[in-house]
Write an enzyme that holds these catalytic residues in place. Structure first.
Site, PDB file in Angstrom:
ATOM      1  N   HIS A 201       0.812  -1.223   0.000  1.00 44.80           N
ATOM      2  CA  HIS A 201       0.000   0.000   0.000  1.00 44.80           C
ATOM      3  C   HIS A 201       0.847   1.275   0.000  1.00 44.80           C
ATOM      4  O   HIS A 201       0.321   2.369  -0.236  1.00 44.80           O
ATOM      5  CB  HIS A 201      -0.971   0.000   1.188  1.00 44.80           C
ATOM      6  CG  HIS A 201      -0.334   0.231   2.522  1.00 44.80           C
ATOM      7  ND1 HIS A 201      -0.032  -0.787   3.399  1.00 44.80           N
ATOM      8  CD2 HIS A 201       0.041   1.371   3.141  1.00 44.80           C
ATOM      9  CE1 HIS A 201       0.494  -0.279   4.497  1.00 44.80           C
ATOM     10  NE2 HIS A 201       0.559   1.024   4.368  1.00 44.80           N
ATOM     11  N   ASP A 231       0.129  -7.677   1.289  1.00 44.86           N
ATOM     12  CA  ASP A 231       0.525  -6.280   1.483  1.00 44.86           C
ATOM     13  C   ASP A 231       2.040  -6.142   1.496  1.00 44.86           C
ATOM     14  O   ASP A 231       2.619  -5.440   2.316  1.00 44.86           O
ATOM     15  CB  ASP A 231      -0.068  -5.713   2.779  1.00 44.86           C
ATOM     16  CG  ASP A 231       0.031  -4.188   2.821  1.00 44.86           C
ATOM     17  OD1 ASP A 231       0.166  -3.565   1.760  1.00 44.86           O
ATOM     18  OD2 ASP A 231       0.006  -3.625   3.940  1.00 44.86           O
ATOM     19  N   SER A 317       4.946   2.567   7.854  1.00 44.60           N
ATOM     20  CA  SER A 317       4.595   1.392   7.054  1.00 44.60           C
ATOM     21  C   SER A 317       5.755   0.995   6.140  1.00 44.60           C
ATOM     22  O   SER A 317       6.328   1.836   5.441  1.00 44.60           O
ATOM     23  CB  SER A 317       3.355   1.682   6.206  1.00 44.60           C
ATOM     24  OG  SER A 317       2.228   1.855   7.019  1.00 44.60           O
TER      25      SER A 317
END
Length: 476
Positions: A201, A231, A317
């Protein structure tokens, strides 16, 4: 001189009056110690006309002896009571001490004034003062966390992506550039490319990707492979873009095992929090194998993640979750954001991520005419759809190209693709990215579920990928 004589006469008159008992009636003798010892009754019985001074003194002495005898008895009684009280207090104290030692036998060891026989006024239980020898204190120039960070942070990069999103303004649609930030972990290097693992993402849909290294230098990157279901993504940098100083400054991360991580162990999160650059937060492993529902606003999926209370913020992230040895045990991915929640961040376990990362690293970046073609169109079946309609999770085949590889292999509309080679399929994007990484003519293994008499049956097909129709027409 006259004043002196008058004062002298006054003194003589006063002295004569006191001795002879003559003078004004009711006159009180002057204060003296002897008068203080007399009671009012003894003083009033004093008669200078009938008793001589010797008789008077004996009378007063007799009365004083009686008073002294009374006082003596009172003093003796007081001393006796005091002795009784002291004896009772001593018995009570030693009795309490015996009882205390019965319930706390170690008390005498830690309190030098207490022993099993009461207070010991000898040498037992008394500290002996001696000269204190100097001790040796071992100090470390840096804390363990500082050492871990220093060794690991060169393998962490900041990622800045730019994508185009449609925007509607007063009924008109415009394309606008949107920037995002994240982090990445250097996982590989060869003579041609530098490989960086991150979250899907972070880079999904990006038109441009820029990577910033520990020395502040930047370079452009492209997506080498992505797995939307997990992911995870791997981006690659042409190593010829990097200066020698940058190559000397960066390091390849040391990957550990999330399977061996224990709840309660220290964890260190490093990442590009809020896009400000690399930052470090510290916490502990709160839980393992935590099932978490992840949503992108449209679809929901479940992931099995590591839970930590180390702060994970937007921009973290794709960064590293480390153990105390500096090994990567997770890839930071999400956190719970709520005013009722504190310290609940999650990371993809590295033991589950490594096989996917290895596969993504091995993918080729091919030109469009070199990319394989399966020839299906479909939609992904999410967790919600699967539970609602009681069908498998995967890619639902809606249409099949009559001239495509899937049709030739025997795949039909209505089939649900659940795997390709060793990869579990959860989305159409995941399948498309994988097929594009394979050359025309490559054989892949497709696993699917087919409804037969109301029951889904698993089937396996070997498919030889063909060329894309648009590239076919261009070549013709």
């Amino acid at each position: 001189m006259a004043d002196y004589r008058n004062d002298q006469n006054l003194y003589n008159n006063r002295e004569n009056t006191n001795i002879n008992g003559q003078g004004q009636a009711g006159k009180v003798p002057e204060y003296n110690f002897w008068a203080e010892e007399m009671s009012n009754n003894s003083y009033s019985s004093f008669n200078p006309n009938t008793d001589s001074r010797e008789t008077q003194y004996r009378t007063v002495e007799h009365e004083n002896n009686g008073a002294k005898k009374g006082k003596g008895r009172k003093v003796s009684a007081f001393i006796l009571r005091a002795l009784c009280f002291g004896m009772l207090a001593a018995v009570s104290f030693f009795g309490f001490q015996k009882l205390y030692l019965a319930f706390n036998p170690d008390a005498a060891r830690y309190n030098p004034g207490i022993s099993d026989g009461g207070f010991d006024f000898g040498t037992r239980g008394v500290y002996e003062l001696k000269q204190t020898n100097p001790g040796t204190i071992q100090t470390k120039p840096r804390s363990a966390i500082t050492s871990v960070v220093k060794e690991t942070i060169p393998s962490i990069v900041s990622i800045r992506s730019t994508s185009t999103e449609p925007s509607i303004w007063f009924g008109q649609q415009f394309d606008q550039e949107v920037e995002g930030s994240g982090s990445g972990i250097i996982v590989g290097e060869d003579e041609n490319e530098l490989l960086i693992a991150t979250n899907n993402h972070v880079v999904s849909g990006a038109n441009k990707i820029k990577v910033t290294y520990i020395d502040g230098s930047e370079s452009e990157a492209i997506i080498k492979g992505a797995d939307a279901g997990a992911d995870l993504a791997v981006i690659t940098v042409d190593i010829s873009q990097l200066k020698k100083e940058t190559l000397d400054a960066i390091k390849i991360a040391k990957l550990g095992s999330s399977d061996e991580a224990k709840v309660g162990e220290m964890s260190i999160a490093i990442g590009n929090a809020l896009g400000y650059g690399q930052s470090v937060t510290v916490g502990y492993i709160s839980a393992k194998d935590r099932e978490v529902e992840i949503t992108d606003g449209y679809n929901t999926k479940k992931m099995i993640l590591l839970q930590t209370d180390a702060a994970i913020n937007p921009g973290n992230s794709g960064g590293a979750l480390l153990n105390a040895e500096g090994e990567v045990i997770g890839i930071n991915t999400v956190k719970y954001a709520d005013n009722k929640v504190e310290g609940m961040g999650f990371a993809i376990p590295i033991s589950k991520a490594v096989p996917i990362i290895n596969e993504l690293m091995s993918r080729e970046i091919l030109k469009e005419e070199e990319q394989g073609y399966l020839g299906i169109g479909g939609n992904e079946i999410t967790e919600d759809v699967s539970s609602t309609f009681n069908i498998p999770i995967g890619v639902f085949v809606k249409i099949v190209d009559e001239e495509g590889a899937a049709k030739k292999a025997g795949i039909l509309p209505g089939d649900i693709l659940i795997g390709v080679d060793d990869i579990e399929l959860t989305s159409m994007t995941q399948l498309s990215d994988y097929i594009k990484s394979k050359r025309v003519g490559t054989e892949v293994t497709i696993k699917l579920m087919r409804s037969t008499n109301g029951t889904y049956v698993e089937k396996t097909y070997q498919v030889t990928l063909g060329a894309r129709p648009e590239t076919k027409k261009a070549s013709e």
